[in-house]
Design an enzyme around this catalytic site. Sequence first.
Site, PDB file in Angstrom:
ATOM      1  N   ASN A  36      -1.786  -0.992  -4.349  1.00  0.00           N
ATOM      2  CA  ASN A  36      -2.891  -0.095  -4.044  1.00  0.00           C
ATOM      3  C   ASN A  36      -2.870   1.112  -4.983  1.00  0.00           C
ATOM      4  O   ASN A  36      -1.892   1.860  -5.006  1.00  0.00           O
ATOM      5  CB  ASN A  36      -2.757   0.395  -2.594  1.00  0.00           C
ATOM      6  CG  ASN A  36      -3.919   1.270  -2.174  1.00  0.00           C
ATOM      7  OD1 ASN A  36      -5.036   0.779  -2.004  1.00  0.00           O
ATOM      8  ND2 ASN A  36      -3.683   2.568  -2.039  1.00  0.00           N
ATOM      9  N   GLU A  37      -3.918   1.254  -5.740  1.00  0.00           N
ATOM     10  CA  GLU A  37      -4.092   2.417  -6.622  1.00  0.00           C
ATOM     11  C   GLU A  37      -2.899   2.704  -7.525  1.00  0.00           C
ATOM     12  O   GLU A  37      -2.505   3.870  -7.690  1.00  0.00           O
ATOM     13  CB  GLU A  37      -4.444   3.661  -5.798  1.00  0.00           C
ATOM     14  CG  GLU A  37      -5.688   3.463  -4.943  1.00  0.00           C
ATOM     15  CD  GLU A  37      -6.165   4.744  -4.259  1.00  0.00           C
ATOM     16  OE1 GLU A  37      -5.378   5.698  -4.189  1.00  0.00           O
ATOM     17  OE2 GLU A  37      -7.314   4.769  -3.798  1.00  0.00           O
TER      18      GLU A  37
ATOM     19  N   HIS B  74       0.859  -1.183   0.000  1.00  0.00           N
ATOM     20  CA  HIS B  74       0.000   0.000   0.000  1.00  0.00           C
ATOM     21  C   HIS B  74       0.901   1.242   0.000  1.00  0.00           C
ATOM     22  O   HIS B  74       1.234   1.792   1.040  1.00  0.00           O
ATOM     23  CB  HIS B  74      -0.926  -0.013   1.216  1.00  0.00           C
ATOM     24  CG  HIS B  74      -2.036   0.998   1.144  1.00  0.00           C
ATOM     25  ND1 HIS B  74      -3.372   0.659   1.173  1.00  0.00           N
ATOM     26  CD2 HIS B  74      -2.022   2.353   1.040  1.00  0.00           C
ATOM     27  CE1 HIS B  74      -4.117   1.745   1.104  1.00  0.00           C
ATOM     28  NE2 HIS B  74      -3.309   2.797   1.020  1.00  0.00           N
TER      29      HIS B  74
HETATM   30  C1  BGC Z   1      -5.630   5.528  -0.330  1.00  0.00           C
HETATM   31  C2  BGC Z   1      -5.516   5.725   1.154  1.00  0.00           C
HETATM   32  C3  BGC Z   1      -5.939   7.139   1.510  1.00  0.00           C
HETATM   33  C4  BGC Z   1      -7.377   7.306   1.109  1.00  0.00           C
HETATM   34  C5  BGC Z   1      -7.971   8.643   1.443  1.00  0.00           C
HETATM   35  C6  BGC Z   1      -6.810   6.181  -0.959  1.00  0.00           C
HETATM   36  O1  BGC Z   1      -6.398   6.907  -2.050  1.00  0.00           O
HETATM   37  O2  BGC Z   1      -5.516   4.175  -0.650  1.00  0.00           O
HETATM   38  O3  BGC Z   1      -4.204   5.447   1.531  1.00  0.00           O
HETATM   39  O4  BGC Z   1      -5.741   7.437   2.841  1.00  0.00           O
HETATM   40  O5  BGC Z   1      -7.529   7.105  -0.262  1.00  0.00           O
HETATM   41  O6  BGC Z   1      -7.379   9.667   0.731  1.00  0.00           O
END
Ligand code: BGC
Length: 444
Positions: A186-187, A142
């Site tokens: 993640n993303e 992440h």
């Molecule tokens: C991410 C998190 C982040 C959340 C809120 C997502 O983009 O995976 O790490 O805290 O959004 O911004």
Amino acid sequence: MIDRRAMLGATVALSAAPMALHAAGKGKPFNPAFPKGFLWGAATAAHQVEGNNTSSDVWFLEHGKPSVYAEPSGDAANSFLLWEQDLDLVKSLGLNTYRFSLEWARIEPEQGLFSIAMLDHYLGVIDGCHARGITPVVTFNHFTTPRWFAALGGWHGDDAPALFARYCDRAARHLAGGIAYATTLNEPNLSGKLGELLPGDLLGADKAMVEAAAKALGVALYQPGNPLYTPDGARTQRHLLEGHRQGRAAIKAVRGDLPVGVSLAMLDEQVAPGLPKGAVSLRDAKREHFYGEWLRLAKTDCDFLGIQNYERSVWTDKGKLPNPPGAVTNTMGAEVYPPSLAGVARYAHAQTNLPIMVTEHGVGSEHDEIRANLIPAALTELKKAMDDGVPVIGYCHWSLIDNYEWVFGYRIRFGLCELDRATFKRTPKPSAGVLGRIARANSV
Ligand code: BGC
């Protein structure tokens, strides 16, 4: 002053209207019950809650000069030590699922040095989930990577996919037996593109920060796992796509029956009503830019797709529309629009034909009533999408606890539970009760 509660009420009422029409159109009433076995969870990520992630890329940047980080992560929620409290919290809220991440920087703090103690730590968390009847959804990475990885250029470096795959192999051999669902990255679809979405000149400041970090370490490029600035965005993206493929293959080689996916950040990209083709093509170009390659990859290289949604964008042929008048907004000023999650679920499934898991959804706001209203409104729309044939297997709210919101520090609050940063006491907010009631009833 605008009354946020009244505003959200209005938004919810508006969003409920098309739902009633839809149900009427189909000639059957809305069914609020979710399928048996639906995953109801809350999500966290290692760097944002564990604290003292000192071998990571971001820790180094938090303490460098200049730094775009508003404040250092420090102890965060101290979840590295208090993970049992977190699991107890998940359970006591009535949830049956916990999404958390392994910290690569702890597991491989120096290149090629794998820590059995740290792998055992995560094994404890996974076992702790099972002991409480909680389904562990585990993210292998992440955002944060080890500092040594960033000093090799991070995902810009040619060896990045193979280094990530080696870490996935080691972690999977220790942990895969107890994991219920895994995601690799993640993303990753926003990596190197985030500067386009964040306010102000964060990109320029980020470049200055990573250049100073590279200089301090005597390396050519210091690129953290989730860069704003990258000298070559296309190359970083290519390596991330390959990293997912190789990482997933490494995990599947250890346990072929483990469902492995990826989590994508997705906005509900809409076309302004009544607008002609120009708006559609601009919207479609944005979709291609932010999601295209990842959705195509998911079709062949994922068992399920994780979607993470916080907002919508409404496009004309000229660009993005501002918030509608009277919109409920989050701390950053973006519109809170409950149906956006369902919009994304429908689109992601239509593009990939995969089962969908909501790995993140929530709102950054100090006004918990906004969160408490958002949850049932968004879940109602999500259930409608499910009734239309979108196979959604779970919903993980971001986040379990208020935590370290990256460059913004602790100011922006996403938690279902409040965090006392001095005592680490976690206190459920009313929104936690709202989600818990829905989860216990398995019905919205
Ligand atoms: C991410 C998190 C982040 C959340 C809120 C997502 O983009 O995976 O790490 O805290 O959004 O911004």
